[in-house]
Design a protein around this motif. Structure first.
Motif, PDB file in Angstrom:
ATOM      1  N   ARG A 107      -1.526   9.533   4.472  1.00 20.49           N
ATOM      2  CA  ARG A 107      -1.510   8.223   3.815  1.00 20.49           C
ATOM      3  C   ARG A 107      -0.810   7.163   4.681  1.00 20.49           C
ATOM      4  O   ARG A 107      -0.341   6.147   4.183  1.00 20.49           O
ATOM      5  CB  ARG A 107      -0.852   8.285   2.432  1.00 20.49           C
ATOM      6  N   GLY A 108      -0.785   7.406   5.983  1.00 22.68           N
ATOM      7  CA  GLY A 108      -0.159   6.442   6.883  1.00 22.68           C
ATOM      8  C   GLY A 108      -1.004   5.201   7.079  1.00 22.68           C
ATOM      9  O   GLY A 108      -2.214   5.172   6.795  1.00 22.68           O
ATOM     10  N   LEU A 109      -0.373   4.156   7.593  1.00 24.38           N
ATOM     11  CA  LEU A 109      -0.997   2.837   7.748  1.00 24.38           C
ATOM     12  C   LEU A 109      -0.745   2.292   9.141  1.00 24.38           C
ATOM     13  O   LEU A 109       0.280   2.601   9.773  1.00 24.38           O
ATOM     14  CB  LEU A 109      -0.423   1.856   6.721  1.00 24.38           C
ATOM     15  N   VAL A 110      -1.661   1.440   9.615  1.00 21.06           N
ATOM     16  CA  VAL A 110      -1.461   0.673  10.842  1.00 21.06           C
ATOM     17  C   VAL A 110      -1.674  -0.796  10.508  1.00 21.06           C
ATOM     18  O   VAL A 110      -2.697  -1.163   9.915  1.00 21.06           O
ATOM     19  CB  VAL A 110      -2.421   1.098  11.969  1.00 21.06           C
ATOM     20  N   LEU A 140       0.810  -1.209   0.000  1.00 21.70           N
ATOM     21  CA  LEU A 140       0.000   0.000   0.000  1.00 21.70           C
ATOM     22  C   LEU A 140       0.850   1.269   0.000  1.00 21.70           C
ATOM     23  O   LEU A 140       0.431   2.303  -0.516  1.00 21.70           O
ATOM     24  CB  LEU A 140      -0.923  -0.003   1.219  1.00 21.70           C
ATOM     25  N   ARG A 141       2.019   1.188   0.605  1.00 24.58           N
ATOM     26  CA  ARG A 141       2.942   2.324   0.622  1.00 24.58           C
ATOM     27  C   ARG A 141       4.351   1.767   0.452  1.00 24.58           C
ATOM     28  O   ARG A 141       5.026   1.438   1.425  1.00 24.58           O
ATOM     29  CB  ARG A 141       2.806   3.111   1.924  1.00 24.58           C
ATOM     30  N   PRO A 142       4.795   1.646  -0.800  1.00 22.87           N
ATOM     31  CA  PRO A 142       6.036   0.897  -1.080  1.00 22.87           C
ATOM     32  C   PRO A 142       7.305   1.493  -0.499  1.00 22.87           C
ATOM     33  O   PRO A 142       8.292   0.788  -0.353  1.00 22.87           O
ATOM     34  CB  PRO A 142       6.091   0.890  -2.617  1.00 22.87           C
ATOM     35  N   TYR A 158       4.280   8.771  12.039  1.00 18.03           N
ATOM     36  CA  TYR A 158       4.901   7.646  11.349  1.00 18.03           C
ATOM     37  C   TYR A 158       4.167   7.327  10.049  1.00 18.03           C
ATOM     38  O   TYR A 158       2.954   7.565   9.927  1.00 18.03           O
ATOM     39  CB  TYR A 158       4.899   6.406  12.245  1.00 18.03           C
ATOM     40  N   ASP A 159       4.890   6.741   9.123  1.00 13.57           N
ATOM     41  CA  ASP A 159       4.274   6.251   7.892  1.00 13.57           C
ATOM     42  C   ASP A 159       3.567   4.926   8.116  1.00 13.57           C
ATOM     43  O   ASP A 159       2.598   4.612   7.418  1.00 13.57           O
ATOM     44  CB  ASP A 159       5.334   6.084   6.794  1.00 13.57           C
ATOM     45  N   VAL A 160       4.055   4.146   9.052  1.00 14.95           N
ATOM     46  CA  VAL A 160       3.420   2.866   9.371  1.00 14.95           C
ATOM     47  C   VAL A 160       3.624   2.557  10.848  1.00 14.95           C
ATOM     48  O   VAL A 160       4.692   2.840  11.411  1.00 14.95           O
ATOM     49  CB  VAL A 160       3.970   1.712   8.481  1.00 14.95           C
TER      50      VAL A 160
END
Length: 575
Positions: free
Chosen positions: A496-499, A383-385, A456-458
């Protein structure tokens, strides 16, 4: 003056002063050999050596014939011996104020009398191998509570280069070096504490802390001798033993610095400890430090004589996960470490005795993931390379840390772990420690997330403890299993961060999945045997399945990550 000849106390009074405690060992140790002020016990090459300061010699313990002389040097007053160079030793001449190289056959070699500053050495005391042919040794300074802190620790390489590791210590005494974590433990005798110095590969101290403060432990707080303090140190996996000079006590701590046991010995001036290859603990010291030749003895405690030094359980020595290396209890979990060939595992133990894998790392290839679920946690790359920053909640044995640092060296990683014992075990057994691009924070994950200003990005949520009233049946903390928590995570994400969540299957897992879906604009669910991995995204635009497949193929080409196919991971997405 040095500590060997400044004290004059009534031995009868000293011999009676032992702290009464449920953690005090009562079994009498067996006397192995007498000695003239025994110091510097060293288990090396299947035999025990020790220095005899009162006889100017180093001896080898012979279980059949008592002991035999290995080396002698008039005026040396040796207090330590450590492996040095390809096959020889370095002996500390405490009274002679220098260190000396000795060959494997007992032939005297180079002598080192001068510190890097050009000043003469003060009184070299204890030593420890660096595992690479060099030696760390303490140079104590004045043994007086009113003297300035002049103690130092030096490193002497096999080539003969001496460098300063630490200074301004109130009587630098025992030293021990944990090669795996690059932690140097130092007894700061007159401050009654043990320091832990983290060293980089060049020997510079990058972090320091107090491993054990004797004033904080009930078993070590009381003392009768005004100059009593921690002396010799011995390490084995998960344990540290220290001799308390002046009080006739040996203390055993676990890897987190928690006091486990106190063992009484007959020698008030006990100054050295060592473990042999079978796990027996040896101690040595003198009955008197005022009358030459300072008669003393070396004693041995069998492992069965100090059962509280490790957790007393019926843990099987061998299971499918391997040989038991450590069994310990933290404030949060019952933990065992097992090893099978190059695979090392951290196990959490349930109240019924069942062992559950927390982590497993191949020490030969630590970046190769051994379990299925962390491969799916890495689905965030679909999803976020190219994330720039990551937070991992829950350290364990550091599987994800090894993996991420291998496939994405530029990624800045923070790890937060509530259990300091887990942090120490990850360091000692799994080679996970802070460094460039990696911070490890010992804190409650929920509190850290509430307080931190970082974004954080992830974020990876993979925190599990021993099941209790504060967790669900799988050990997942209840305070990390509700909609408000899931929503709060989005305030810690960059755009556009992810968990990524690891959700063990259990009776109410559908509720967990529903709460995560309700909290995020988009969720991506990967059902795998025994658990779900769910990626929550703050981006309302859903990435199509075909696009995820294409990204997976590209990641496989770009990252070439062993043990994982991102394309295969994409195909598990629940549609």
């Amino acid at each position: 003056m040095n500590k060997r000849n400044t004290l004059h106390f009534a031995l009868g009074a000293l011999a009676l002063v032992f702290l009464s405690s449920s953690h005090t060992g009562h079994a009498e140790p067996s006397v192995v050999v007498p000695g003239a002020y025994p110091e510097g016990l060293l288990w090396h090459g299947g035999r025990m050596l020790f220095a005899e300061m009162g006889a100017d010699r180093v001896s080898i313990i012979d279980e059949t014939n008592g002991k035999r002389e290995f080396w002698r040097d008039a005026g040396c007053g040796p207090t330590a011996i450590s492996p040095f160079g390809p096959s020889g030793f370095l002996v500390n001449c405490h009274l002679g104020k220098h260190v000396v190289e000795v060959s494997a056959t007992g032939v005297t070699g180079r002598r080192f009398r001068t510190a890097p500053s050009g000043e003469p050495l003060q009184d070299p005391n204890a030593s420890a191998s660096d595992g690479q042919g060099g030696v760390f040794f303490s140079d104590s300074g004045d043994f007086s509570t009113t003297a300035p802190a002049k103690g130092r620790v030096y490193h002497l390489s096999a080539s003969g280069t001496m460098t300063v590791v630490a200074r301004d210590i109130r009587y630098a005494n025992g030293v021990a070096f944990d090669i795996a974590s690059r932690t140097l433990y130092v007894s700061e005798h007159l401050a009654r504490r043990i320091l832990a110095l983290r060293l980089d590969t060049s020997g510079r101290t990058t972090a320091s802390s107090v491993f054990a403060d004797f004033s904080q432990h009930p078993a070590t707080r009381a003392f009768s001798n005004p100059l009593a303090g921690p002396d010799g140190i011995a390490l084995r996996p998960g344990l540290l033993a220290v001799a308390e000079y002046g009080e006739g006590r040996v203390h055993v701590f676990d890897g987190s610095g928690k006091h486990q046991n106190t063992l009484a010995v007959a020698m008030p001036f006990v100054d050295t400890v060592a473990w042999d290859g079978a796990g027996n603990l040896y101690a040595g010291g003198a009955f008197s430090n005022s009358t030459p030749p300072y008669e003393g003895q070396v004693v041995r405690f069998a492992s069965t004589q100090w059962p509280s030094a490790t957790l007393a359980t019926d843990a099987p020595k061998e299971t499918a996960a391997g040989t038991l290396e450590l069994d310990t209890q933290s404030a949060y979990s019952h933990i065992r470490i097992r090893k099978k060939e190059t695979l090392r595992s951290m196990m959490f133990v349930r109240d019924n005795g069942a062992e559950v894998f927390e982590s497993q790392v191949d020490l030969a290839r630590p970046h190769v993931l051994q379990f299925e679920y962390p491969r799916f946690l890495a689905a965030n790359y679909l999803l976020r390379p190219q994330p720039k920053s990551a937070l991992i909640v829950g350290l364990g044995g550091g599987m994800m840390v090894h993996f991420l640092r291998h496939i994405d060296p530029a990624l800045q990683i923070d790890v937060v772990e509530i259990d300091p014992v887990v942090v120490r075990l990850a360091d000692e057994y799994f080679n996970v420690r802070p460094g460039t691009g990696l911070r490890i924070i010992t804190a409650d994950g929920l509190k850290f997330l509430a307080d931190t200003r970082n974004r954080y990005d992830v974020i990876y949520i993979d925190a599990f403890l021993k099941p209790s009233a504060k967790t669900d049946a799988t050990g997942a903390p209840l305070d990390q299993r509700h909609r408000e928590f899931y929503k709060s995570l989005q305030t810690k994400l960059n755009p556009r961060g992810l968990v990524a969540f690891n959700v063990n299957r259990h009776a109410r897992d559908a509720e967990d999945l529903r709460n995560i879906r309700d909290a995020f604009a988009q969720t991506y669910v990967f059902p795998i045997p025994g658990e779900y991995v769910v990626i929550g995204s703050a981006d309302a635009t859903r990435v199509a399945y075909a696009e995820l497949e294409a990204r997976g193929r590209e990641l496989d080409r770009r990252l070439n990550a062993p043990g994982i196919s991102f394309h295969a991971v994409s195909q598990f997405l629940q549609r």
